[in-house]
Design an enzyme around this catalytic site. Structure first.
Site, PDB file in Angstrom:
ATOM      1  N   LEU A  81       0.876  -1.168   0.000  1.00 42.54           N
ATOM      2  CA  LEU A  81       0.000   0.000   0.000  1.00 42.54           C
ATOM      3  C   LEU A  81       0.912   1.216   0.000  1.00 42.54           C
ATOM      4  CD1 LEU A  81      -2.761  -0.939   2.622  1.00 42.54           C
ATOM      5  CD2 LEU A  81      -3.066  -0.667   0.156  1.00 42.54           C
ATOM      6  N   ASP A  82       0.606   2.211  -0.831  1.00 41.86           N
ATOM      7  CA  ASP A  82       1.501   3.350  -0.918  1.00 41.86           C
ATOM      8  C   ASP A  82       1.356   4.274   0.292  1.00 41.86           C
ATOM      9  OD1 ASP A  82      -0.633   5.162  -1.381  1.00 41.86           O
ATOM     10  OD2 ASP A  82      -0.542   4.826  -3.538  1.00 41.86           O
ATOM     11  N   LEU A  83       2.173   5.301   0.337  1.00 39.51           N
ATOM     12  CA  LEU A  83       2.273   6.195   1.493  1.00 39.51           C
ATOM     13  C   LEU A  83       0.917   6.736   1.927  1.00 39.51           C
ATOM     14  CD1 LEU A  83       4.213   7.877   3.391  1.00 39.51           C
ATOM     15  CD2 LEU A  83       4.090   9.660   1.639  1.00 39.51           C
TER      16      LEU A  83
END
Length: 256
Positions: A108-110
């Site tokens: 999952l990205d930032l």
């Protein structure tokens, strides 16, 4: 020489043990961080077996441990990597002490939040994140802009935006309030930032993205930053061919 006697490549062996990806291990070899039977190895083609004494950064890859999987509720502001060149806070730094070394199943990205599966078995992680495994990832997505439901529905046929081909995406409108809407979005492929890029192509800005399911595993009521182990019985029921047999336990905190 049989495969049992020959063993397997060091990168594959340590990836299966959850030390890191094969690429991580190859980098460690190049940096002289791995010792096998008291010798620093220099070739990623080195073969090892469970009888070899292996050290990574001085830590022994020690006693055997069964394969385990955890559900983690990732908040925004954390990157899903063991080491970030920009020194941003990582998921793995936020985990409670005493946990075995784990790697993520997918990412999952930032700025994304929600369900992240973690495991101590690198081979299982690679298997479950492959599109061929056909596990659906489901998200709740808040967008800003005018939602065209026909264009959303058309995503189920696959799409091409900015020269990138995306697989089938199931997307539907759940609710709308002014210029903000909530969507439910499901996909199997999961290219990097896929949902954000596809929504941008539809003139929609994603202001919140929450993963609520990864295959049969649900976020449910798990609180942010909470971690919960999946019972072995559930893993056997949900993952075809799952084996929780003991295997070498990975040294902690070796990928950097």
């Amino acid at each position: 020489m049989t495969d049992d006697v020959k063993g397997e490549r060091i990168a594959k062996f340590l990836a299966r043990a959850g030390v890191g990806s094969r690429r991580d291990v190859e980098r460690m070899v190049a940096e002289g961080r791995i010792i096998v039977n008291n010798e620093v190895i220099q070739q990623p083609a080195t073969f090892v077996t469970a009888q070899d004494m292996i050290r990574v950064d001085g830590a022994v890859i020690g006693p055997q441990e069964r394969t385990r999987v955890w559900r983690y509720h990732k908040p925004t502001g954390l990157v899903t990597t063991h080491h970030d060149p920009q020194n941003r806070k990582t998921v793995f730094e936020s985990l409670p002490p005493g946990l075995p070394r784990v790697i993520s199943i997918g990412r999952l990205d930032l700025n994304s939040e929600g369900l992240l599966l973690l495991t101590n078995d690198g081979a299982l992680a690679r298997r479950l994140e492959l599109p061929s495994h056909q596990w659906v990832r489901r998200y709740r997505v808040r967008v800003f802009g005018l939602v065209d439901e026909k264009r959303l529905a058309a995503l189920a046929e696959g799409s091409v935006f900015d020269g990138v081909r995306y697989g089938a995406i199931q997307a539907g409108l759940d609710s709308r309030k002014g210029d903000n809407s909530w969507l439910t979005v499901s996909l199997q492929e999961g290219k990097n930032r896929e949902i954000r890029r596809v929504m941008a192509a539809l003139n929609l800005h994603v202001s919140r993205l929450i993963r609520v399911a990864y295959g049969p595993f649900q976020l449910g009521t798990l609180q942010k930053r909470a971690l919960e182990e999946v019972p072995t019985k559930t893993l056997r029921e949900q993952i075809g061919g799952f084996e929780a047999a003991p295997r070498r336990k990975a040294a902690r905190s070796v990928a950097r």
